[in-house]
Design a protein around this motif. Structure first.
Motif: not given
Length: 304
Positions: A146-147, A224-225, A230-232, A243-246
């Motif tokens: 997932r990295r 997938g986050g 989670a912290q945001a 990451a997927e949006r970038l």
């Protein structure tokens, strides 16, 4: 007009470019037309020596820096028909052909003469630009497939390179022996508090910036986050990009609106969150349940 900022293997420094701006102002005020030659390695879109016909000029002005070396000597050969003047320069060896080739040398410093104020000191006032801390990680291998850390870092740094801002690379890792790193959290917080914005893909880049009351443009580098997302959410911080949006859109379209928000409404939002962290009745965290957990004599492992 030329200087070390003009040579392919020269060096464009902030001081030299500001010195040029000072000379440009003088020439404009005097109504004198001029062209500036830039190194193609610094300004690819500018005028370069390969584009210049020496016969089109009657004067050559060399601005700032030390007057020495074969590159300066080549100017004298190529522009031999021109009146050549050096202004705001350092004269290391007055007998050097690089120096003696000029018709006039208006030195900044030279042996046997008093030093003059550098040209950059009186350069025209500059526009304000935001100071942006950049906190990135290339680790977190625990996320395995997932990295997306390398892709996120490449997209962020490539996009930031085109932004008109002062970028400051920061590291949350502390080291008491490396002068380039902060040795205590207080040292890092002192830096963060002086920034206008932080761009990060690290959980603590997000938290420590908000703790300092500084808006954050956060990107979660895990598909997938994961903990950044989670912290945001825990901090109720909206400037978060997956990451997927970038990977699926031009960086400007994804990051640009959040950049603008952070430097506008985000300032007040970050200040409110920082105040909540320090309030007499602050937001709860995991440590609030620690004492009860320590007093629990049960051997069972429980997730809270």
């Amino acid at each position: 007009m030329t200087g070390w900022f003009s040579f392919l293997h020269g060096e464009a420094t902030a001081g030299d470019v500001l010195a040029l701006a000072r000379v440009e102002r003088v020439l404009r005020d005097a109504g004198l037309a001029y062209d500036v030659v830039w190194s193609p390695g610094f300004r690819a879109e500018g005028t370069h020596f390969d584009d210049v016909d020496p016969a089109a000029y009657s004067r050559l002005v060399f601005v700032c820096g030390p007057v020495h070396g074969p590159q300066v000597e080549e100017l004298h050969r190529r522009f031999a028909h021109c009146v050549r003047i050096a202004v705001g320069v350092s004269v290391v060896d007055p007998r050097s052909p690089a120096v003696t080739g000029f018709h006039r040398v208006l030195a900044r410093d030279a042996a046997g003469t008093g030093p003059g104020v550098d040209l950059a000191a009186r350069a025209p006032a500059l526009p304000e630009v935001p100071v942006v801390g950049v906190v990135l990680t290339h680790g977190q291998h625990e996320y395995a497939g997932r990295r997306r850390h390398e892709e996120v870092a490449a997209a962020l740094t490539g996009w930031l390179a085109g932004r008109d801002c002062a970028r400051l690379e920061l590291e949350t890792r502390l080291d008491a022996h490396d002068w380039r790193l902060c040795g205590t959290p207080a040292q890092l917080e002192a830096v963060l508090a002086r920034l206008d914005l932080v761009v990060t893909d690290r959980l603590h880049g997000l938290v420590l910036a908000l703790r300092a009351g500084v808006p954050v443009l956060a990107v979660d580098p895990v598909e997938g986050g994961a903990k950044v997302t989670a912290q945001a959410r825990a901090c109720a911080w909206p400037a978060l990009v997956a990451a997927e949006r970038l990977a699926g859109a031009p960086a400007e379209g994804v990051l640009g609106p959040w950049w603008d928000w952070c430097l506008a409404d985000g300032r007040a939002a970050a200040a409110r969150i920082a105040a909540e962290f320090r309030a007499a009745d602050p937001v709860p965290d995991a440590a609030d349940g620690l004492v009860a957990a320590l007093r629990d004599t049960s051997d069972a492992v429980r997730w809270r």
